[in-house]
Design an enzyme around this catalytic site. Structure first.
Site, PDB file in Angstrom:
ATOM      1  N   TYR A 174      39.089  54.611  43.399  1.00 40.58           N
ATOM      2  CA  TYR A 174      39.560  53.236  43.622  1.00 40.58           C
ATOM      3  C   TYR A 174      39.542  52.436  42.320  1.00 40.58           C
ATOM      4  CZ  TYR A 174      39.821  48.575  45.771  1.00 40.58           C
ATOM      5  OH  TYR A 174      40.185  47.295  46.110  1.00 40.58           O
ATOM      6  N   LYS A 178      42.665  50.692  40.154  1.00 42.55           N
ATOM      7  CA  LYS A 178      42.754  49.264  39.829  1.00 42.55           C
ATOM      8  C   LYS A 178      42.821  49.052  38.317  1.00 42.55           C
ATOM      9  CE  LYS A 178      42.871  47.901  44.099  1.00 42.55           C
ATOM     10  NZ  LYS A 178      44.065  47.254  44.674  1.00 42.55           N
TER      11      LYS A 178
HETATM   12  C1  BGC Z   1      37.060  46.263  47.421  1.00 39.64           C
HETATM   13  C2  BGC Z   1      35.996  45.789  48.380  1.00 39.64           C
HETATM   14  C3  BGC Z   1      34.824  45.187  47.634  1.00 39.64           C
HETATM   15  C4  BGC Z   1      35.269  44.193  46.583  1.00 39.64           C
HETATM   16  C5  BGC Z   1      34.117  43.704  45.710  1.00 39.64           C
HETATM   17  C6  BGC Z   1      37.408  45.141  46.497  1.00 39.64           C
HETATM   18  O1  BGC Z   1      38.428  45.509  45.631  1.00 39.64           O
HETATM   19  O2  BGC Z   1      38.199  46.715  48.136  1.00 39.64           O
HETATM   20  O3  BGC Z   1      35.567  46.862  49.192  1.00 39.64           O
HETATM   21  O4  BGC Z   1      33.957  44.549  48.554  1.00 39.64           O
HETATM   22  O5  BGC Z   1      36.251  44.769  45.762  1.00 39.64           O
HETATM   23  O6  BGC Z   1      33.308  44.739  45.250  1.00 39.64           O
END
Ligand code: BGC
Length: 276
Positions: A174, A178
């Site tokens: 993830y 990003k």
């Molecule tokens: C995530 C969340 C998380 C947040 C802060 C987001 O991009 O999808 O799961 O709570 O970031 O960490």
């Protein structure tokens, strides 16, 4: 006075604009789609599962007196994205605003992460934004600026995360997606700014949505989360939606290639408030 800043239209700020929001049947995407409609835009509600939820979003948007349609498409599929844009342009005439929002998590300890978990997250979160942004840029280039609609030839908002800058153990796929979105957004912004296409990002912190339910749905989890949020409350989808409306509108006409952090201060290294 010698200013080239645009004269701004009277409200609603997005009147006459056509917006496409990916992943728009829940969470942040849903709130953005509704807010864009409330601001006067016609809206394409993209989704991949959940016909009923998508229909409900369409109905809510239409309640604001604008047009809305739902289009089912997987943003990680080139064929689906091309079909979606063709249909959107056929139905609404053009697209002025893309909110590339669709995204998911497939969390795993790194040593146990499967290639499927890796690919699913990268394909949807990052490649999905590439495919949608490319289709939007092609349409913006074909159409150009229509001064009665907007002083830009088009706007793209890339949904990122605080994790484009905060490393996140247990979520390598993830965070990688990003981080990729950050430089996709900035490189594209640099490339198409001369065409009067504005590309920006939003980096939400912890927002109350289905993606992170376990981070806020018990008191213990919420209290733990608050140690990471100097402002002392969780974000709501509407906090992000308001930022998106502004970035989509001519009110932000000179904002190009910027990431707007909407995170209650999560990126302020809260651990250093009392230490260091
Ligand atoms: C995530 C969340 C998380 C947040 C802060 C987001 O991009 O999808 O799961 O709570 O970031 O960490």
């Amino acid at each position: 006075m010698n200013s080239t800043a645009p004269q701004l239209p009277a409200h609603p700020v997005l009147a006459g604009q056509k917006a496409l929001v990916t992943g728009a049947n829940s969470g942040i995407g849903r709130a953005i789609a509704v807010a864009l409609g409330a601001a006067g835009a016609d809206v394409v509600v993209n989704y991949v599962v959940g016909d009923d939820a998508a229909r409900a979003v369409v109905d809510e948007i239409r309640g604001h007196g604008v047009n809305a349609i739902a289009i089912k498409a997987d943003v990680s599929s080139e064929a689906d994205v091309e079909r979606m844009f063709a249909e959107a342009i056929r139905e609404l005439g053009t697209i002025d605003v893309l909110v590339a929002n669709a995204g998911l998590q497939r969390d795993s300890a790194f040593h146990e992460m499967t290639i499927e978990q890796w690919n699913t997250v990268l394909n949807i979160n990052l490649t999905g934004q590439f495919l949608c942004a490319r289709a939007a840029v092609r349409e913006f280039m074909r159409r150009g600026v229509v001064p009665s609609v907007s002083c830009a030839a088009g706007k793209i908002i890339c949904m990122s995360s605080v994790h484009q800058t905060i490393p996140w153990a247990g979520h390598t796929n993830y965070a990688t997606s990003k981080g990729g979105i950050k430089l996709l957004m900035e490189s594209l912004a640099q490339e198409v700014a001369p065409l009067r296409i504005r590309v920006n990002g939003i980096a939400p912190g912890a927002i109350r949505t289905p993606i992170n339910t376990s981070a806020w749905n018990t008191k213990a989890a919420y209290d733990r989360l608050m140690t990471l949020v100097p402002y002392g409350r969780i974000g709501e989808p509407e906090d992000i939606a308001r930022a998106a409306v502004w970035l989509a509108s001519d009110h932000s006409d000179y904002v190009v290639g910027t990431t707007l952090y909407v995170d209650g201060g999560m990126t302020l290294y809260p651990g250093f408030a009392t230490g260091g």
